[in-house]
Write a protein that holds these residues in place. Structure first.
Motif, PDB file in Angstrom:
ATOM      1  N   ALA A  33       0.884  -1.341  -0.205  1.00  0.00           N
ATOM      2  CA  ALA A  33       0.013   0.105   0.122  1.00  0.00           C
ATOM      3  C   ALA A  33       0.831   1.272  -0.068  1.00  0.00           C
ATOM      4  CB  ALA A  33      -0.786  -0.024   1.105  1.00  0.00           C
ATOM      5  N   PRO A  34       0.531   2.239  -0.738  1.00  0.00           N
ATOM      6  CA  PRO A  34       1.445   3.571  -0.617  1.00  0.00           C
ATOM      7  C   PRO A  34       1.181   4.126   0.620  1.00  0.00           C
ATOM      8  CG  PRO A  34      -0.698   3.870  -1.988  1.00  0.00           C
ATOM      9  CD  PRO A  34      -0.767   2.362  -1.593  1.00  0.00           C
ATOM     10  N   GLY A  35       2.138   4.789   1.053  1.00  0.00           N
ATOM     11  CA  GLY A  35       2.153   5.375   2.408  1.00  0.00           C
ATOM     12  C   GLY A  35       3.848   5.892   2.780  1.00  0.00           C
ATOM     13  N   ASP A  36       3.757   7.010   3.295  1.00  0.00           N
ATOM     14  CA  ASP A  36       5.214   7.174   3.885  1.00  0.00           C
ATOM     15  C   ASP A  36       5.391   6.688   5.279  1.00  0.00           C
ATOM     16  OD1 ASP A  36       3.674   8.868   5.584  1.00  0.00           O
ATOM     17  OD2 ASP A  36       4.270  10.903   4.534  1.00  0.00           O
ATOM     18  N   GLU A  37       6.475   7.046   5.898  1.00  0.00           N
ATOM     19  CA  GLU A  37       6.920   6.426   7.281  1.00  0.00           C
ATOM     20  C   GLU A  37       5.920   6.829   8.081  1.00  0.00           C
ATOM     21  OE1 GLU A  37      10.599   6.606  10.088  1.00  0.00           O
ATOM     22  OE2 GLU A  37      10.819   6.993   8.134  1.00  0.00           O
ATOM     23  N   ALA A  38       5.312   7.944   8.280  1.00  0.00           N
ATOM     24  CA  ALA A  38       4.295   8.520   9.027  1.00  0.00           C
ATOM     25  C   ALA A  38       2.975   7.809   9.007  1.00  0.00           C
ATOM     26  CB  ALA A  38       3.763   9.921   8.970  1.00  0.00           C
ATOM     27  N   TRP A  39       2.729   7.467   7.713  1.00  0.00           N
ATOM     28  CA  TRP A  39       1.359   6.760   7.564  1.00  0.00           C
ATOM     29  C   TRP A  39       1.614   5.442   7.943  1.00  0.00           C
ATOM     30  CZ3 TRP A  39      -0.137   2.063   4.985  1.00  0.00           C
ATOM     31  CH2 TRP A  39      -1.339   2.120   4.719  1.00  0.00           C
ATOM     32  N   TRP A  40       2.432   4.562   7.760  1.00  0.00           N
ATOM     33  CA  TRP A  40       2.789   3.163   8.342  1.00  0.00           C
ATOM     34  C   TRP A  40       2.886   3.261   9.892  1.00  0.00           C
ATOM     35  CZ3 TRP A  40       1.700  -0.675   5.862  1.00  0.00           C
ATOM     36  CH2 TRP A  40       1.589  -0.822   4.526  1.00  0.00           C
ATOM     37  N   ALA A  41       3.414   4.208  10.337  1.00  0.00           N
ATOM     38  CA  ALA A  41       3.437   4.546  11.733  1.00  0.00           C
ATOM     39  C   ALA A  41       2.200   4.390  12.446  1.00  0.00           C
ATOM     40  CB  ALA A  41       4.334   5.351  12.357  1.00  0.00           C
ATOM     41  N   ASP A  42       1.227   5.174  11.658  1.00  0.00           N
ATOM     42  CA  ASP A  42      -0.125   5.304  12.494  1.00  0.00           C
ATOM     43  C   ASP A  42      -0.971   4.092  12.186  1.00  0.00           C
ATOM     44  OD1 ASP A  42      -2.531   6.879  13.158  1.00  0.00           O
ATOM     45  OD2 ASP A  42      -3.258   6.511  10.945  1.00  0.00           O
ATOM     46  N   TYR A  43      -0.780   3.470  10.906  1.00  0.00           N
ATOM     47  CA  TYR A  43      -1.307   2.219  10.561  1.00  0.00           C
ATOM     48  C   TYR A  43      -0.878   1.009  11.505  1.00  0.00           C
ATOM     49  CZ  TYR A  43      -2.627  -1.945   7.822  1.00  0.00           C
ATOM     50  OH  TYR A  43      -3.270  -3.107   7.506  1.00  0.00           O
ATOM     51  N   ARG A  44       0.305   1.045  11.731  1.00  0.00           N
ATOM     52  CA  ARG A  44       0.588  -0.018  12.826  1.00  0.00           C
ATOM     53  C   ARG A  44       0.052   0.267  14.309  1.00  0.00           C
ATOM     54  NH1 ARG A  44       6.795  -1.586  14.515  1.00  0.00           N
ATOM     55  NH2 ARG A  44       6.152  -3.021  16.208  1.00  0.00           N
ATOM     56  N   GLY A  45       0.019   1.696  14.516  1.00  0.00           N
ATOM     57  CA  GLY A  45      -0.464   1.845  15.797  1.00  0.00           C
ATOM     58  C   GLY A  45      -1.940   1.540  16.014  1.00  0.00           C
TER      59      GLY A  45
END
Length: 57
Positions: A33-45
């Motif tokens: 899925a497209p997303g920068d580091e902040a997006w992935w951190a939020d998703y993981r959270g």
């Protein structure tokens, strides 16, 4: 047997990703899925919160 093989193949893929640092299907098509580091951190959270809430009942 198919489900068991699929489960272990997924585990092997995780180990491979940890070793070589690459993710996804293949070079040029990571299928992520497209997303920068902040997006992935939020998703993981969000995933971790959902997992904790499901354990609490």
């Amino acid at each position: 047997m198919i489900a068991e093989t699929d489960r272990h193949a997924g585990h092997a893929d995780i180990v491979r990703e940890l070793i070589d640092g690459a993710v996804g299907l293949r070079t040029g098509n990571d299928n992520m899925a497209p997303g920068d580091e902040a997006w992935w951190a939020d998703y993981r959270g969000r995933l971790e919160r959902a997992a904790r809430q499901s354990q609490q009942g």
